[in-house]
Scaffold this active site. Structure first.
Site, mmCIF file in Angstrom:
data_model
loop_
_atom_site.group_PDB
_atom_site.id
_atom_site.type_symbol
_atom_site.label_atom_id
_atom_site.label_comp_id
_atom_site.label_asym_id
_atom_site.label_seq_id
_atom_site.Cartn_x
_atom_site.Cartn_y
_atom_site.Cartn_z
ATOM 1 N N HIS A 1 32.468 39.242 38.812
ATOM 2 C CA HIS A 1 33.746 38.548 38.906
ATOM 3 C C HIS A 1 33.988 38.092 40.335
ATOM 4 O O HIS A 1 33.544 38.720 41.283
ATOM 5 C CB HIS A 1 34.894 39.417 38.398
ATOM 6 C CG HIS A 1 35.000 40.769 39.027
ATOM 7 N ND1 HIS A 1 34.128 41.805 38.730
ATOM 8 C CD2 HIS A 1 35.871 41.265 39.927
ATOM 9 C CE1 HIS A 1 34.471 42.877 39.427
ATOM 10 N NE2 HIS A 1 35.530 42.576 40.169
ATOM 11 N N HIS B 1 36.873 37.142 43.096
ATOM 12 C CA HIS B 1 38.278 37.271 43.484
ATOM 13 C C HIS B 1 38.659 36.019 44.264
ATOM 14 O O HIS B 1 37.981 35.669 45.239
ATOM 15 C CB HIS B 1 38.485 38.480 44.413
ATOM 16 C CG HIS B 1 38.228 39.798 43.787
ATOM 17 N ND1 HIS B 1 39.236 40.612 43.333
ATOM 18 C CD2 HIS B 1 37.058 40.459 43.554
ATOM 19 C CE1 HIS B 1 38.715 41.720 42.856
ATOM 20 N NE2 HIS B 1 37.396 41.656 42.968
#
Length: 154
Positions: free
Chosen positions: A140, A142
């Site tokens: 992922h 950010h």
């Protein structure tokens, strides 16, 4: 200060919730990362993708999902994830076959940053592994913005 005022302040302060310090928040993130077990098993992100857990989605297409972080570290803090993990639990696990989705994640970060009004700049972070403070083993990105970032970051 009078004794009456001092007494009232003590009573008032006893009713206030003490917020954790920034260092204790960072320590808890570090502890969570060190406790996380690298695995290809389903994660909380899989549940978000499958709409089993609610999230505040800000962008979605057939390949990626972007949603607001529940513990924001900046006024704008969005997580961008691939909908299919395909063995990509972290950046260190990337193979040549992942180049397209990795590019898609970064391009999506650019699109979402514009959508969120981050014209003055933003930061992209990908944590990898326990020492990189990765606590969810589903790659992922950010997207952080809305305030002045500091350097060095960690």
């Amino acid at each position: 200060m009078s004794d009456e005022i001092r007494s009232r302040l003590l009573v008032l302060s006893s009713h206030l919730t003490r917020l954790p310090s920034e260092s204790s928040l960072m320590a808890s993130e570090k502890e969570a990362a060190l406790a996380a077990v690298p695995s290809d098993s389903p994660t909380i992100f899989d549940k978000i993708i499958n709409k089993e857990i609610p999230s505040t989605v800000v962008y979605e297409d057939d390949k990626v999902l972007a949603f607001r972080d529940i513990d924001p570290q900046a006024p704008t803090h969005i997580l961008i994830i691939p909908k299919s993990k395909d063995g990509l639990t972290g950046l260190s696990k990337a193979e040549e076959r992942h180049c397209e989705i990795l590019g898609r994640l970064l391009y999506t970060a650019k699109l979402v940053a514009k959508q969120e009004g981050l014209e003055d700049g933003f930061r992209i972070v990908i944590n990898d592994g326990p020492k990189g403070c990765q606590s969810v083993y589903h790659i992922h990105v950010h997207l952080l913005g809305g305030r002045q970032m500091n350097w060095p970051p960690g």
